[in-house]
Design a protein around this motif. Structure first.
Motif, PDB file in Angstrom:
ATOM      1  N   LYS A 241       0.842  -1.210   0.000  1.00 58.58           N
ATOM      2  CA  LYS A 241       0.000   0.000   0.000  1.00 58.58           C
ATOM      3  C   LYS A 241       0.875   1.256   0.000  1.00 58.58           C
ATOM      4  N   LEU A 242       1.930   1.215   0.811  1.00 56.15           N
ATOM      5  CA  LEU A 242       2.834   2.364   0.915  1.00 56.15           C
ATOM      6  C   LEU A 242       3.541   2.612  -0.411  1.00 56.15           C
ATOM      7  N   GLN A 243       3.988   1.546  -1.035  1.00 51.86           N
ATOM      8  CA  GLN A 243       4.674   1.669  -2.323  1.00 51.86           C
ATOM      9  C   GLN A 243       3.735   2.269  -3.383  1.00 51.86           C
ATOM     10  N   LYS A 244       2.492   1.822  -3.391  1.00 51.29           N
ATOM     11  CA  LYS A 244       1.515   2.348  -4.355  1.00 51.29           C
ATOM     12  C   LYS A 244       1.238   3.822  -4.095  1.00 51.29           C
TER      13      LYS A 244
ATOM     14  N   MET B  66       8.884   6.658  -8.806  1.00 52.39           N
ATOM     15  CA  MET B  66       9.570   5.696  -7.948  1.00 52.39           C
ATOM     16  C   MET B  66      10.080   4.508  -8.760  1.00 52.39           C
ATOM     17  N   LYS B  67      11.125   3.862  -8.232  1.00 53.56           N
ATOM     18  CA  LYS B  67      11.642   2.632  -8.819  1.00 53.56           C
ATOM     19  C   LYS B  67      11.942   1.649  -7.707  1.00 53.56           C
ATOM     20  N   ASP B  68      11.319   0.475  -7.768  1.00 53.51           N
ATOM     21  CA  ASP B  68      11.536  -0.565  -6.752  1.00 53.51           C
ATOM     22  C   ASP B  68      12.770  -1.379  -7.125  1.00 53.51           C
ATOM     23  N   LEU B  69      13.785  -1.318  -6.275  1.00 50.40           N
ATOM     24  CA  LEU B  69      15.041  -2.023  -6.537  1.00 50.40           C
ATOM     25  C   LEU B  69      15.097  -3.389  -5.857  1.00 50.40           C
ATOM     26  N   GLY B  70      13.987  -3.828  -5.272  1.00 50.26           N
ATOM     27  CA  GLY B  70      13.938  -5.154  -4.653  1.00 50.26           C
ATOM     28  C   GLY B  70      14.570  -5.181  -3.273  1.00 50.26           C
TER      29      GLY B  70
END
Length: 328
Positions: A46-49, A57-61
């Motif tokens: 939810k926070l990432q969204k 944003m970019k999710d680097l895992g």
């Protein structure tokens, strides 16, 4: 973050927390780099969204690298190092093929101002020492040596640069050394504090240092150690793990411990009266405890003086400073 229901930490203003029963989500931010962790996978999504709607944003895992610090995980815990940072530093200075040094600074060194009349490149010296200061975040084994060479930033000589080069040659010995945060259920907070009274050749100032485990000049150094313990206590409390018993701060100076407990003695030590009241208040509230530790077991020694290689490496082992890249 506050709009989305998170609370800003009082222990670290870059840390934001959200708790839902036994579930906890934590976010820490540095400029445009963010780390999210916790045990609530749904909340993290939810926070990432939410953040993706507000920012690009970019999710680097999974976290592997952050601000020059490498992160490695295993069943035993989390290991932090700056191996690439060290190797890049050695490459820049042309010391990748140098002969390693066994300790970061000579015992009984006589480094001071005006050691010789031959100056060294000031800008290069300042840049090198600045990078070593940042490296000390995961390499407390170089902390004392770096504190010494950083005293000569305004007017470095060739002798001071040689001391910096010795730190670099020591780093060549094991560039992958770092800090192991072992996985365990023990949240007891323990600290070690030490001071080298009037040890500076240049200005006769004292050097104090402390190590913390989640798990006279000496007296004034104790106050700094207490502040660090209190900060960790506040942070653990905000994370939901408030220590259940007094935190131990180990000191190898009985006089300093006596001053902390005995209000009569402070008449002869007016210069530490503020520190004395501060420490005594924490003792009376059973927030801290001051057990005596023998000098040979004083882990903070390597932060305040140059010690022999035997004592140095014995301390590193006890402090959990290791090298996962070393040959087995």
């Amino acid at each position: 973050m506050k709009v989305f229901g998170y609370t800003q930490s009082n222990a670290d203003h870059t840390l934001f927390l959200k708790r839902d029963g036994k579930k906890l989500t934590a976010l820490i931010v540095y400029v445009d780099d963010i780390v999210v962790t916790g045990n609530d996978t749904g909340e993290q999504l939810k926070l990432q969204k939410y953040l993706s709607q507000e920012f690009e944003m970019k999710d680097l895992g999974d976290l592997k690298y952050f601000l020059g610090i490498e992160v490695a995980r295993s069943a035993n815990g989390i290991f932090l190092s700056q191996r690439k940072y060290v190797l890049d530093l050695l490459a820049e200075t042309g010391l990748l093929g140098c002969k390693p040094a066994d300790t970061p600074i000579e015992m009984n060194h006589k480094l001071c101002e005006g050691m010789d009349q031959e100056p060294t490149n000031k800008e290069q010296y300042q840049r090198l020492v600045g990078r070593l200061i940042y490296l000390a975040h995961t390499r407390p084994d170089i902390a004392y040596a770096v504190s010494v060479v950083s005293q000569f930033m305004h007017s470095p000589s060739v002798s001071h640069r040689n001391a910096v080069d010795r730190i670099l040659r020591y780093l060549k010995l094991a560039p992958g050394k770092g800090l192991m945060f072992s996985k365990n259920r023990d949240l007891e907070v323990v600290g070690y504090t030490d001071a080298d009274w009037a040890g500076s050749i240049t200005d006769r100032r004292s050097t104090s240092g402390y190590f913390t485990f989640v798990g006279e000049a000496e007296y004034r150094g104790m106050a700094h150690g207490v502040c660090e313990l209190l900060w960790i206590r506040r942070l653990l409390t905000e994370l939901g793990f408030k220590p259940g018993k007094p935190m131990e701060l180990h000191c190898d100076n009985k006089s300093a411990i006596d001053i902390a407990h005995n209000p009569v003695q402070h008449d002869r030590t007016k210069h530490v009266e503020v520190d004395r009241h501060f420490i005594k208040e924490k003792i009376e509230k059973k927030i801290i405890r001051l057990p005596f530790v023998k000098s040979e077991d004083q882990l903070a020694d390597i932060l305040t003086k140059a010690v022999c290689s035997r004592v140095f490496y014995d301390s590193l082992t006890k402090l959990g400073i290791g090298d996962i890249y070393a040959p087995t």
